[in-house]
Scaffold this active site. Sequence first.
Site: not given
Length: 306
Positions: A26, A20-22, A150, A24, A175
């Site tokens: 990440g 999920g590096a694209n 979290s 935020g 969540y």
Amino acid sequence: MGWDASALPDAHGRTVVVTGANAGVGYFTSEQLARAGARVVLGCRDPERAEAAVSAIRRRVPGANVEALPLDVTDRRSIDAAADALLAVERVDALVLNAGIVHPPRTRHTDEYGNELVLATNVLGHFRLVARSIPALQRTPGSRIVTLGSMASRLGRVRADDLQLERSYTAWRAYAASKIAAQVFGFELDRRLRAAGSDVQSIVVHPGYSTSGRTPGIRGVNQPSRLKRFADNLQAAWTQGKDEGAHVPVRAVLDPAIEGGDYLGPAAWTKGAPVHTPATRASRSPRLGAALWPLFERAADQPFPV
Ligand SMILES: NC(=O)c1ccc[n+]([C@@H]2O[C@H](COP(=O)([O-])OP(=O)(O)OC[C@H]3O[C@@H](n4cnc5c(N)ncnc54)[C@H](OP(=O)(O)O)[C@@H]3O)[C@@H](O)[C@H]2O)c1
């Protein structure tokens, strides 16, 4: 011990994979690690968003050693292909399990295998990815698996008898439960690695309360509207940018003083410098870990080798 996020240790020669590096946390984890000299592999599900992130890092960090790896953590074919790619690289010094749904749908959705979508994205896909790629970490001395938990883990609960929330789905519950389950995974993984005498370390982190409206604007990566910036800035007293939230996983990857089983978060709970912080008893519970592990294995259709 203190940590200066603006003076990171040299990471040349290390390879770090971030899911999920694209966007935020990440994205900024990847950028900061690239700036420290690491080779960073950005696991992303969308080729255009991946390209935007890789280009942004190359633009902002001259000489950055970064590349994209196709990875959708809800697609087993994609996970297995990514794991195979990691098995083929020379070394994997750290795997940062960051991809996640942070704003779950109001109603319960499932992935193509019938698993509840938030659990599938935030936990099960990473479980399968780690199970399949762990030999790459095992042959890299001092390697680390960093799981994004979290603060929401303090506010909800996860139930072994309704892990998939078939009876009790709400967006918030999905969540919180997924993030508790992610933390349970990270700490159970630490116990299992230790019991197996493995050198791989499993560390759990949370980035506080990090919002895109308090984060630098980057084309194709973070482009909040003026309204979003205004609204997020109203909460400035207790929030930080995702670039600052990324200081936590970056410390977990790079600080030699961090050990398997550690839990890190911002010093002032929601914001601040990355420090050791207490995790909930449920997250660290060996009983809950032992109860959930076989459920993860079944739901991910993936026996775990450790
Ligand atoms: N921000 C916070 O305050 C906060 C607080 C506590 C914990 N966290 C945790 O930190 C992590 C990152 O949060 P964030 O705020 O940076 O979220 P974000 O800005 O929404 O970014 C989430 C990233 O995950 C990716 N992703 C989502 N589903 C995916 C899938 N199926 N396969 C591959 N990638 C997928 C997204 O890719 P796309 O662009 O393709 O959607 C995006 O790159 C999450 O695990 C979150 O739970 C964040």
